[in-house]
Design a protein around this motif. Structure first.
Motif, PDB file in Angstrom:
ATOM      1  N   GLN A   2       0.831  -1.204   0.000  1.00 57.38           N
ATOM      2  CA  GLN A   2       0.000   0.000   0.000  1.00 57.38           C
ATOM      3  C   GLN A   2       0.867   1.257   0.000  1.00 57.38           C
ATOM      4  O   GLN A   2       0.643   2.191  -0.770  1.00 57.38           O
ATOM      5  CB  GLN A   2      -0.918  -0.025   1.229  1.00 57.38           C
ATOM      6  CG  GLN A   2      -1.798   1.204   1.334  1.00 57.38           C
ATOM      7  CD  GLN A   2      -2.775   1.073   2.483  1.00 57.38           C
ATOM      8  OE1 GLN A   2      -3.237  -0.020   2.784  1.00 57.38           O
ATOM      9  NE2 GLN A   2      -3.082   2.179   3.127  1.00 57.38           N
ATOM     10  N   SER A  28       2.701   1.743  -3.305  1.00 59.13           N
ATOM     11  CA  SER A  28       1.784   2.138  -4.375  1.00 59.13           C
ATOM     12  C   SER A  28       1.439   3.616  -4.275  1.00 59.13           C
ATOM     13  O   SER A  28       1.415   4.337  -5.275  1.00 59.13           O
ATOM     14  CB  SER A  28       0.489   1.325  -4.282  1.00 59.13           C
ATOM     15  OG  SER A  28       0.765  -0.028  -4.313  1.00 59.13           O
ATOM     16  N   TYR A  29       1.175   4.064  -3.065  1.00 64.60           N
ATOM     17  CA  TYR A  29       0.724   5.450  -2.942  1.00 64.60           C
ATOM     18  C   TYR A  29       1.880   6.435  -2.952  1.00 64.60           C
ATOM     19  O   TYR A  29       1.687   7.623  -3.179  1.00 64.60           O
ATOM     20  CB  TYR A  29      -0.126   5.604  -1.682  1.00 64.60           C
ATOM     21  CG  TYR A  29      -1.556   5.147  -1.925  1.00 64.60           C
ATOM     22  CD1 TYR A  29      -2.516   6.067  -2.309  1.00 64.60           C
ATOM     23  CD2 TYR A  29      -1.913   3.815  -1.836  1.00 64.60           C
ATOM     24  CE1 TYR A  29      -3.810   5.659  -2.580  1.00 64.60           C
ATOM     25  CE2 TYR A  29      -3.189   3.390  -2.092  1.00 64.60           C
ATOM     26  CZ  TYR A  29      -4.147   4.316  -2.467  1.00 64.60           C
ATOM     27  OH  TYR A  29      -5.410   3.918  -2.735  1.00 64.60           O
ATOM     28  N   GLU A  30       3.071   5.913  -2.639  1.00 65.93           N
ATOM     29  CA  GLU A  30       4.269   6.751  -2.707  1.00 65.93           C
ATOM     30  C   GLU A  30       4.388   7.412  -4.078  1.00 65.93           C
ATOM     31  O   GLU A  30       4.729   8.581  -4.206  1.00 65.93           O
ATOM     32  CB  GLU A  30       5.489   5.881  -2.443  1.00 65.93           C
ATOM     33  CG  GLU A  30       6.669   6.619  -1.875  1.00 65.93           C
ATOM     34  CD  GLU A  30       6.524   6.798  -0.391  1.00 65.93           C
ATOM     35  OE1 GLU A  30       6.623   7.934   0.060  1.00 65.93           O
ATOM     36  OE2 GLU A  30       6.262   5.798   0.313  1.00 65.93           O
ATOM     37  N   SER A  41       2.020   8.128  -6.323  1.00 63.66           N
ATOM     38  CA  SER A  41       1.077   9.227  -6.541  1.00 63.66           C
ATOM     39  C   SER A  41       1.403  10.421  -5.667  1.00 63.66           C
ATOM     40  O   SER A  41       1.160  11.567  -6.045  1.00 63.66           O
ATOM     41  CB  SER A  41      -0.341   8.750  -6.242  1.00 63.66           C
ATOM     42  OG  SER A  41      -0.572   7.544  -6.903  1.00 63.66           O
ATOM     43  N   LEU A  42       1.938  10.128  -4.478  1.00 63.31           N
ATOM     44  CA  LEU A  42       2.265  11.214  -3.548  1.00 63.31           C
ATOM     45  C   LEU A  42       3.248  12.176  -4.219  1.00 63.31           C
ATOM     46  O   LEU A  42       3.071  13.402  -4.179  1.00 63.31           O
ATOM     47  CB  LEU A  42       2.873  10.618  -2.278  1.00 63.31           C
ATOM     48  CG  LEU A  42       2.996  11.541  -1.072  1.00 63.31           C
ATOM     49  CD1 LEU A  42       1.633  11.837  -0.509  1.00 63.31           C
ATOM     50  CD2 LEU A  42       3.873  10.905  -0.010  1.00 63.31           C
ATOM     51  N   VAL A  89      -3.998  10.722  -0.911  1.00 58.90           N
ATOM     52  CA  VAL A  89      -2.843   9.839  -0.876  1.00 58.90           C
ATOM     53  C   VAL A  89      -2.172   9.913   0.494  1.00 58.90           C
ATOM     54  O   VAL A  89      -1.710   8.905   1.044  1.00 58.90           O
ATOM     55  CB  VAL A  89      -1.868  10.226  -2.000  1.00 58.90           C
ATOM     56  CG1 VAL A  89      -0.601   9.422  -1.894  1.00 58.90           C
ATOM     57  CG2 VAL A  89      -2.509  10.009  -3.347  1.00 58.90           C
ATOM     58  N   ALA A 132      -3.846   7.683   2.817  1.00 66.91           N
ATOM     59  CA  ALA A 132      -3.497   6.294   2.545  1.00 66.91           C
ATOM     60  C   ALA A 132      -2.117   5.989   3.098  1.00 66.91           C
ATOM     61  O   ALA A 132      -1.860   4.896   3.608  1.00 66.91           O
ATOM     62  CB  ALA A 132      -3.548   6.027   1.050  1.00 66.91           C
ATOM     63  N   GLU A 133      -1.226   6.961   3.030  1.00 63.66           N
ATOM     64  CA  GLU A 133       0.140   6.753   3.511  1.00 63.66           C
ATOM     65  C   GLU A 133       0.178   6.540   5.027  1.00 63.66           C
ATOM     66  O   GLU A 133       1.011   5.812   5.542  1.00 63.66           O
ATOM     67  CB  GLU A 133       1.005   7.973   3.166  1.00 63.66           C
ATOM     68  CG  GLU A 133       1.518   7.980   1.756  1.00 63.66           C
ATOM     69  CD  GLU A 133       2.605   6.932   1.552  1.00 63.66           C
ATOM     70  OE1 GLU A 133       3.718   7.118   2.055  1.00 63.66           O
ATOM     71  OE2 GLU A 133       2.325   5.924   0.885  1.00 63.66           O
ATOM     72  N   GLY A 189      -5.400   3.227  -5.977  1.00 65.24           N
ATOM     73  CA  GLY A 189      -4.047   3.756  -6.047  1.00 65.24           C
ATOM     74  C   GLY A 189      -3.505   3.736  -7.462  1.00 65.24           C
ATOM     75  O   GLY A 189      -2.981   4.733  -7.952  1.00 65.24           O
ATOM     76  N   TRP A 190      -3.651   2.627  -8.135  1.00 65.55           N
ATOM     77  CA  TRP A 190      -3.010   2.474  -9.434  1.00 65.55           C
ATOM     78  C   TRP A 190      -3.892   2.926 -10.582  1.00 65.55           C
ATOM     79  O   TRP A 190      -3.386   3.407 -11.596  1.00 65.55           O
ATOM     80  CB  TRP A 190      -2.620   1.015  -9.659  1.00 65.55           C
ATOM     81  CG  TRP A 190      -1.460   0.587  -8.788  1.00 65.55           C
ATOM     82  CD1 TRP A 190      -1.514  -0.220  -7.706  1.00 65.55           C
ATOM     83  CD2 TRP A 190      -0.106   0.992  -8.939  1.00 65.55           C
ATOM     84  NE1 TRP A 190      -0.273  -0.362  -7.155  1.00 65.55           N
ATOM     85  CE2 TRP A 190       0.629   0.379  -7.897  1.00 65.55           C
ATOM     86  CE3 TRP A 190       0.579   1.826  -9.841  1.00 65.55           C
ATOM     87  CZ2 TRP A 190       1.992   0.557  -7.742  1.00 65.55           C
ATOM     88  CZ3 TRP A 190       1.938   1.986  -9.677  1.00 65.55           C
ATOM     89  CH2 TRP A 190       2.651   1.361  -8.632  1.00 65.55           C
ATOM     90  N   VAL A 194      -5.961   7.228  -8.870  1.00 67.17           N
ATOM     91  CA  VAL A 194      -5.173   8.347  -8.366  1.00 67.17           C
ATOM     92  C   VAL A 194      -3.941   8.582  -9.235  1.00 67.17           C
ATOM     93  O   VAL A 194      -3.625   9.724  -9.584  1.00 67.17           O
ATOM     94  CB  VAL A 194      -4.775   8.088  -6.894  1.00 67.17           C
ATOM     95  CG1 VAL A 194      -3.874   9.194  -6.395  1.00 67.17           C
ATOM     96  CG2 VAL A 194      -6.011   7.972  -6.047  1.00 67.17           C
TER      97      VAL A 194
END
Lengths: 181, 415, 553
Positions: free
Chosen positions: B212, B215-217, B219-220, B269, B272-273, B393-394, B397
Motif C-alpha cells: 500500500q 503504491s501510494y508513494e 502518486s504522492l 494519498v 493512505a500513507e 491507487g493504481w 489516483v
C-alpha cells in the motif's frame, strides 16, 4: 405451483457525481461535521448528546419495568403470600424456592416459612407475577437488582423481599367483596 | 462535566506556550547568535519534537480518537477517570493509558526474530520524526530584526544583517526530496515488524502495508510535480515564501489555489500513507487481527501507535506547507498587513516579533486544522476493501495525478 | 342381560349394573363426587344426573340400575346444564381457596368446575363460615368450608374399617363432618379418607403443605411396610419421596393401604448410609471393592467354607436375593444362610400383616424353600460357639425384639474376623415425634453394627431401583425406579455383581431382564410365584373402561 407475483424494482442509476464519489464524500463529511459542531455548542441544551451518565444521573424506569421482586404484605404487616407455589411452578429459571408452613391463624392457614429468590438465576420474565393468584409478588418496585459481591447475596430471602413490599388494593382471604348494588 | 471550551482553551494555552518559547527565543536574539550552532539545532529539535509533534500526536489519541468521535456520534467520550473529582475533558484517561502502557508486560512471541522485533518499532517511529527536520515553521530570521519588504515579494532584504535559520532544523534546498525519502523509509519498519513477529497475520499485515505504501508513494510524489513545475524549487521554505504572493493584490497564491486537483489527490494519498482508516487495511482488524503489530505489546505497541499519529501530523504539516501557505498569513508581510498589493507602507504596521508569532501560530493552526479534517474523515467513511485500495491507487489516483501533471505542464508551457 | 343404549351406543350388561357402570364400560366418564366403587351409594351429590328417555326427571346414574331397552343420554344439553347448576350449588359456600388447598391439582371440584361451570360466582350473599383446620384425628385435618358433604369418609369408616368414628353434624349449610363425642379418627386406615375425599376438606397431617401435587412425579411401586405388599403410587419430587398413595389392585389391597405403611417412605431418606466405608474411613466404591477383594481373598484362604456365613434380608428385592444366592454359592462357597429382616409387629384383619418384611416369600421362591435358610437364633448360637468367622450381612435389621439376643448378636459380631455389612441405613432411625404407628425394628436398629463392620456398603432403597417383591400370597409384584440411587448407594443386585466380578466370578448382568429370567429359574413352574402381569400392566395403562368398570376413584 402457484402464480408468483414479481414486482421488479428498478434501482436508481447513479449520477455522474455520485459515481465519482466526490459529492457523496463531501455529503458524508457534512453529516459528521453537523453532529460535531452541534455537540460542540457551549450551550448544553443545544447538544444532541444521547449518553446517559447512568450512576450520576439515575434514569427513571418505565412503569412496566420489571425490577426487584417484592412480596406484598397484609394489613398487619404479615406476608401476603400463601405459598401456593404457582410462581415457583411457572418459573422457567426455577429460581424461586418456597417452603410452606402452617400458620397459627386458621383463616390464613398457610404461609411461606422460607421464600428465597435466586436473583442470579432469575431472568426477570415476570411470569411469577402473572401466575400469582393473590397479588403477593410483584416486580414493580422500580429498583433494579444490584450487583453481587458474593453468591450468597443473590439469594433474596423473604424479609429482603418484604422490605420493598406494600399493601395491595385487592381483597384477600374469605372476606366477600360487598355487592356493588 | 467536560467542557469543550475548556479543552480548546487548554490547547490554545499549549500552543501559546510553544509559540511563547519560540518568540521568547526570538526576543532574546541578542544572545542567540552567540550560542554555538549545535546547541541551537538541539534547541530547535527539542522544541519541535517534544513541544509540538509529540504533544499533538499523543493528544490526538485522546482528543481526536475519543473526544472527536464521541462528538460525531452524539456521545460524551471518556470522563470516568478524574483528578480530584474533575474529569478534565478525559485527560486523566490519557495519562492513565500512558502509565498502563508503560507497566504492561512486554511479550515477544516464541520463534520471533528478537532483534528485529525489538528494532522494528523504532524503525517506524524514527523516520516519522525525521521528516520534521526540514519543515519550516517560520521564515528565516533577519538578525537585525527589521527585514525590508519589497514590492517584488518574495524578495526581502535584511539590511545590515543576515538571514538566520532559527525555525527550521535544517535548511535543505532539496527539502521536499528529503521529506519523501524519509517518509518512504517507514515502510521498512512496518514490513520488518510484520515479518519478525513469526505470525501469519502479522506477515500479511506487513505485506499489505508495504504494497500500500509503495503504491501510494508514487502518486504522492506525482501529485506534487505540478507544483514543482510552477515554483521550480525543492526548498520547502522557498515554497512557502512563494505562496505569499498575491494575485491581483487580493488572492494569495497558495498551493490549493493554483493546484486544487493536486490538493485533493495529495490529501487522499496522504491519508493512505498514514495507514489510518479508511485506509487501515494493513491493520485490517476484522481480517488479520491487528496486522503487522499483532504481536506487539506494552510500550512497543504504544510506539507503533504513536508513529501512526506522528505520520498523520507529518502529512498534515506537508499539506499545510504545500497547499495552505505554511506559515503565511494572508496579506501579512514582515512589516505588517498590506491589503491590495504591497505598498511602500503597510496598512497595519506590526512589530517584527508580533509578525513572527502570528506566522508560527498560523502554521500550527493550519496543521491542526488538517489533522482535524483527517480525523473527521476517519470517523466518517467506512474502510475500503484491500483490492479497492490498490485499484484506487493504481487505476484512479495515479492516472489523475499524471493528468494533472501534464495539464499543468501544458499550461506552464503556454504561460 | 338387559340391553341399554347410552348416547346412541348399545351395550349388554349384567343384571343390577348401574347406569354409571354401564356408561363407564362404554368409556363415558360421568362426573361424580359421592360415588365410590368400594363404598355404598348414597346418591347425595347429584353430580351424576343423566337423562333417561321417557322419564321426565334427570336420574342419578350411580344409583339407577339399568333396565332392558333403556335409553340414556349423559352429555345432552339438559344434563350439562344440570351439572352446571349442581356445581353452582356446591360452590355456594365453598371458599375457593385453591392456592392454599393441598387438593388443588387433583381436585374433582376443580376439574368439574373447569369442565362444566367455568363462570364467576353470581351470588352476592356472604358465604357461611365453616370450621378451619379442625383435627379429626392425629393424622387427618378437616376443613369445613371446603367440604361438599359427599360422606365418602363417613361411609369408609362405617363400611371398610367398621370403626364408625365419623358422622355429619348440624343441619343445612352448617352441616359438617365430625367425630362422635369422645372419639377421634384414629384407626390404622384413617389416611384413606384423605385419598377418597374428592375435595380438599380432608388433608393428611404428614403431607399437608409439603408439596404441590402437580410438581410430583408418580411411579408405580410396592409398599415395603409389611408382607402384604400393597400397591402404591410413589409420589416423588426432586429425588425425594413425598408420599405413598394406594394403587388399585383388587387381588392385594383394593383401594386402600394402612397408615403405618404410608409412613415407611421416611425410611428412604432417613439416616442413610451414604458412602462405602472401610473401617472408619469413607471411601469410594473402587476402594471399597478393592478392600473387600483383598480381605475376603485372605479370609477365603484362611477359613473353611463352614466358617463363612451370610445373613439374607427379606427387605431386599428378589433380584438382590438371586444375586445373594449366587454370591453365597460361587464366591463364599458356603451353605450357611440365615434369615435377617425386621421383627414382627402389629397386624389386623384388613391389610396389616405381622411380618414387616415385604419379601420373605421372595427368599422362599429364590432359594427354593426356606429349608436352606436357618433362623437368626441359630446364627447367634453358631457365632458364639466360634463356628463362624466371616459374616456377610444384608441390611442391618435384627429380626428380634429380644434385647438379650440383640446384645448377644452385637457381642458376637465384635468377635468376628471379617464382618461385611451391606445396608441401607446407618444407625438408629428417629422418626418425628408426631408420627403415628408402630415401626417394628426401625427403632431397634443398632448403629453399632456399622461401626463394627470391617466394610460397610450402602445399598439403595426400593425407590431407587427396579425390582420385584413377592407378597404373602405368593404374588410377584414388580416395582419401578423413581429416581437415581441416592448418595453413593447401589442396588443390592449390582453390589453383588460388582463384588463377584472383582473376586473373579462372573456374577454381573448386563440387563436386569436377563437376571429376571433366571431369578425363579431353578424352581418348578408351579413353585414359581404368581404374577399379576395382566392387571399390573393394565393398572398402568390409561383407565380402560372394559377392565376397570369404575371410573378412577
Amino acid at each position: 405451483m402457484g402464480e408468483v407475483n414479481v414486482k421488479t424494482l428498478k434501482q436508481k442509476d447513479r449520477t455522474f457525481w455520485e459515481q465519482t464519489y466526490v459529492t457523496e464524500f463531501i455529503k458524508g463529511l457534512g453529516v459528521t461535521m453537523k453532529h460535531f459542531f452541534t455537540n460542540l455548542s457551549p450551550n448544553k441544551e443545544d447538544r444532541d448528546t444521547r449518553t446517559v451518565e447512568y450512576p450520576d444521573e439515575p434514569r427513571d424506569y418505565p412503569d412496566r419495568y420489571r425490577g426487584r421482586h417484592r412480596l406484598m404484605v397484609r394489613d398487619d404487616g404479615q406476608v401476603r403470600c400463601v405459598a401456593c407455589m404457582c410462581c415457583s411452578t411457572i418459573c422457567p429459571a426455577d429460581c424461586i424456592h418456597i417452603e410452606a408452613a402452617e400458620h397459627d391463624d386458621p383463616s390464613i392457614e398457610k404461609y411461606p416459612e422460607t421464600f428465597v429468590i435466586d436473583q442470579l438465576r432469575c431472568i426477570a420474565c415476570g411470569m411469577c407475577v402473572e401466575a400469582c393468584p393473590c397479588d403477593a409478588i410483584r416486580m414493580d418496585s422500580g429498583v433494579h437488582v444490584s450487583a453481587f459481591e458474593d453468591r450468597e447475596e443473590s439469594f433474596h430471602d423473604r424479609e429482603t423481599l418484604m422490605d420493598l413490599g406494600g399493601q395491595s388494593m385487592a381483597e384477600q382471604g374469605g372476606d366477600h367483596i360487598p355487592s356493588p348494588n | 462535566m467536560p467542557n469543550w471550551l475548556a479543552i480548546i482553551l487548554f490547547l490554545l494555552v499549549v500552543l501559546g506556550a510553544a509559540t511563547g518559547v519560540i518568540s521568547g527565543a526570538v526576543w532574546s536574539a541578542g544572545f542567540l547568535p552567540a550560542m554555538p550552532g549545535w546547541l541551537i539545532i538541539l534547541l530547535k529539535i527539542g522544541i519541535i519534537v517534544f513541544g509540538f509533534v509529540m504533544l499533538v500526536a499523543s493528544l490526538m489519541t485522546l482528543v481526536g480518537d475519543r473526544k472527536q468521535s464521541a462528538k460525531i456520534q452524539n456521545r460524551i467520550g471518556p470522563n470516568r477517570a478524574t483528578f480530584f473529582g474533575q474529569s478534565l475533558g478525559g485527560l486523566p484517561h490519557f495519562i492513565a493509558d500512558g502509565i498502563k502502557m508503560l507497566f504492561k508486560e512486554d511479550i515477544v512471541p516464541n520463534g520471533a526474530h528478537r532483534t528485529f522485533h525489538m528494532v522494528a518499532p523504532a524503525l517506524i517511529f524514527i523516520p516519522a520524526l525525521l521528516g520534521f527536520s526540514v519543515i519550516p515553521f517560520m521564515d528565516e530570521y533577519c538578525s537585525t530584526g527589521a527585514p525590508m519588504v519589497t514590492p517584488n515579494y518574495p524578495f526581502e532584504l535584511c539590511p545590515n544583517g543576515e538571514w538566520l535559520n532559527y525555525f527550521q532544523v535544517i535548511d535543505l534546498n532539496s527539502g521536499m526530496l528529503f521529506a519523501f525519502a524519509i517518509a518512504s523509509i517507514e515502510v521498512y519498519g512496518a514490513t520488518i515488524a510484520g515479518w519478525a513477529a513469526n505470525n501469519k497475520y502479522s506477515l500479511l499485515g506487513g505485506m499489505r502495508s508495504a504494497a500500500q505504501m509503495i503504491s501510494y508513494e508514487v502518486s504522492l510524489g506525482l501529485s506534487l510535480a505540478g507544483l514543482l513545475l510552477i515554483w521550480g524549487t525543492l526548498d520547502l521554505n522557498e515554497m512557502v515564501r512563494l505562496q505569499g504572493k498575491l494575485f491581483a493584490g487580493w488572492i494569495p497564491l497558495w498551493g490549493i489555489v493554483i493546484q486544487p486537483v493536486a490538493f485533493f489527490l495529495f490529501f487522499l494519498v496522504g491519508m493512505a500513507e498514514t495507514k489510518r482508516p479508511p485506509f487501515d487495511q494493513p491493520e485490517g482488524e476484522s481480517e488479520i487481527v491487528a496486522g503487522y503489530f499483532t504481536e506487539y505489546s506494552s510500550m512497543k505497541f504504544a510506539v507503533i501507535q504513536l508513529a501512526e499519529y506522528v505520520a498523520t501530523v507529518f502529512l498534515a504539516t506537508l499539506t499545510a506547507v504545500f497547499f495552505l501557505g505554511g506559515w503565511q498569513v494572508p496579506f501579512l508581510f514582515a512589516d505588517g498587513f498590506h491589503f491590495g498589493g504591497i505598498g511602500a507602507q503597510p496598512d497595519i504596521a506590526l512589530p517584527y516579533a508580533v509578525v513572527i508569532a502570528m506566522r508560527i501560530v498560523a502554521m500550527l493552526f493550519k496543521v491542526l486544522v488538517v489533522v482535524w479534517l483527517q480525523f473527521m474523515m476517519r470517523w466518517t467513511y467506512p474502510s475500503f476493501r484491500y483490492d479497492q485500495v490498490m485499484t484506487m491507487g493504481w487505476k484512479i489516483v495515479l492516472p489523475l495525478s499524471l493528468a494533472n501533471f501534464f495539464v499543468t505542464a501544458f499550461i506552464v508551457l503556454i504561460i | 342381560m338387559p340391553k341399554v343404549t347410552i348416547n346412541n351406543e348399545e351395550i349388554e350388561v349384567d343384571d343390577g349394573t348401574t347406569v354409571m357402570e354401564a356408561a363407564a364400560q362404554l368409556g363415558y366418564d360421568i362426573p361424580h363426587f359421592c360415588y365410590h366403587p368400594a363404598l355404598s351409594i348414597p346418591a347425595n351429590c347429584r353430580m351424576c344426573l343423566v337423562e333417561v328417555e321417557d322419564n321426565p326427571d334427570l336420574q342419578p346414574s350411580c344409583h339407577m340400575p339399568v333396565n332392558d331397552g333403556m335409553e340414556v343420554h349423559t352429555e345432552s344439553e339438559r344434563v350439562v346444564k344440570a351439572r352446571k347448576s349442581v356445581l353452582e350449588f356446591i360452590l355456594v359456600n365453598h371458599p375457593v381457596d385453591c392456592p392454599i388447598c393441598d387438593q388443588a391439582g387433583e381436585c374433582k371440584l376443580q376439574d368439574y368446575y373447569m369442565a362444566y361451570d367455568a363462570q364467576e360466582s353470581r351470588l352476592r350473599t356472604e358465604k357461611v363460615d365453616g370450621v378451619k383446620v379442625y383435627p379429626l384425628g392425629p393424622e387427618v385435618v378437616y376443613d369445613g368450608e371446603r367440604c361438599i358433604l359427599c360422606t365418602r369418609c363417613v361411609r369408609f369408616c362405617e363400611e371398610i374399617t367398621e370403626t364408625d368414628e365419623l358422622t355429619t353434624a348440624q343441619r343445612g349449610d352448617h352441616t359438617e363432618i365430625r367425630t362422635f363425642p369422645g372419639q377421634e379418627l384414629d384407626n390404622n386406615y384413617s389416611m384413606c379418607t384423605v385419598d377418597i375425599c374428592p375435595v380438599g376438606a380432608l388433608t393428611a397431617r404428614d403431607f399437608r403443605f409439603k408439596c404441590r401435587v402437580w410438581l410430583m412425579n408418580t411411579t408405580d411401586s410396592v409398599c415395603t411396610g409389611c408382607s402384604q405388599g400393597c400397591n402404591i403410587h410413589l409420589d416423588h419430587f426432586r429425588n425425594e419421596v413425598q408420599r405413598y398413595r394406594p394403587r388399585y389392585n383388587p387381588d392385594v389391597n383394593d383401594y386402600w393401604m394402612c397408615d403405618p405403611g404410608r409412613y415407611t417412605y421416611k425410611e428412604v431418606h432417613q439416616d442413610r448410609l451414604e458412602d462405602p466405608m472401610v473401617g472408619d474411613n469413607v471411601v469410594n466404591w473402587h476402594a471399597a471393592t478393592q478392600a473387600y477383594v483383598s480381605t475376603m481373598d485372605e479370609a477365603l484362604d484362611t477359613f473353611e467354607p463352614s466358617e463363612r456365613a451370610m445373613v439374607l434380608s427379606p427387605q431386599v428385592s428378589c433380584e438382590g436375593l438371586h444375586q445373594a444366592r449366587r454370591f453365597a454359592d460361587e464366591v463364599l462357597e458356603t451353605d450357611r444362610l440365615y434369615m435377617g429382616g425386621k421383627p414382627g409387629g402389629e397386624s389386623d384383619d384388613l391389610l396389616m400383616n405381622a411380618d414387616k418384611n415385604p419379601n420373605r416369600r421372595g427368599i422362599e421362591y429364590v432359594f427354593g424353600g426356606l429349608e436352606a435358610v436357618d433362623s437368626f437364633e441359630s446364627l447367634v448360637d453358631a457365632m458364639e460357639a466360634g463356628e463362624i468367622r466371616v459374616l456377610h450381612m444384608m441390611n442391618k435389621h435384627i429380626p428380634t425384639t429380644d434385647d438379650a439376643l440383640r446384645a448377644r448378636f452385637v457381642d458376637a459380631v465384635a468377635d468376628l474376623d471379617l464382618f461385611v455389612l451391606q445396608a441401607m441405613h446407618r444407625g438408629e432411625m428417629v422418626f418425628p415425634p408426631d408420627h403415628r404407628g408402630d415401626f417394628p425394628a426401625a427403632d431397634l436398629d443398632d448403629p453399632t453394627l456399622v461401626e463394627l463392620a470391617d466394610i460397610a456398603l450402602p445399598s439403595s432403597s426400593h425407590a431407587e431401583q427396579d425390582g420385584t417383591f413377592v407378597n404373602e400370597d405368593g404374588i410377584a409384584q414388580p416395582f419401578s425406579q423413581s429416581f437415581k440411587p441416592l448418595y453413593n448407594s447401589q442396588p443390592d443386585w449390582q453390589i453383588f455383581g460388582r463384588l463377584g466380578d472383582e473376586m473373579g466370578h462372573s456374577l454381573s448382568y448386563r440387563r436386569l431382564a436377563d437376571l429376571r429370567e433366571e431369578m425363579f429359574g431353578d424352581a418348578e413352574d408351579d413353585a414359581k410365584p404368581k404374577t399379576l402381569d395382566d392387571k399390573q400392566s393394565k393398572s398402568r395403562a390409561p383407565a380402560d373402561a372394559a377392565t376397570q368398570p369404575t371410573p378412577a376413584e
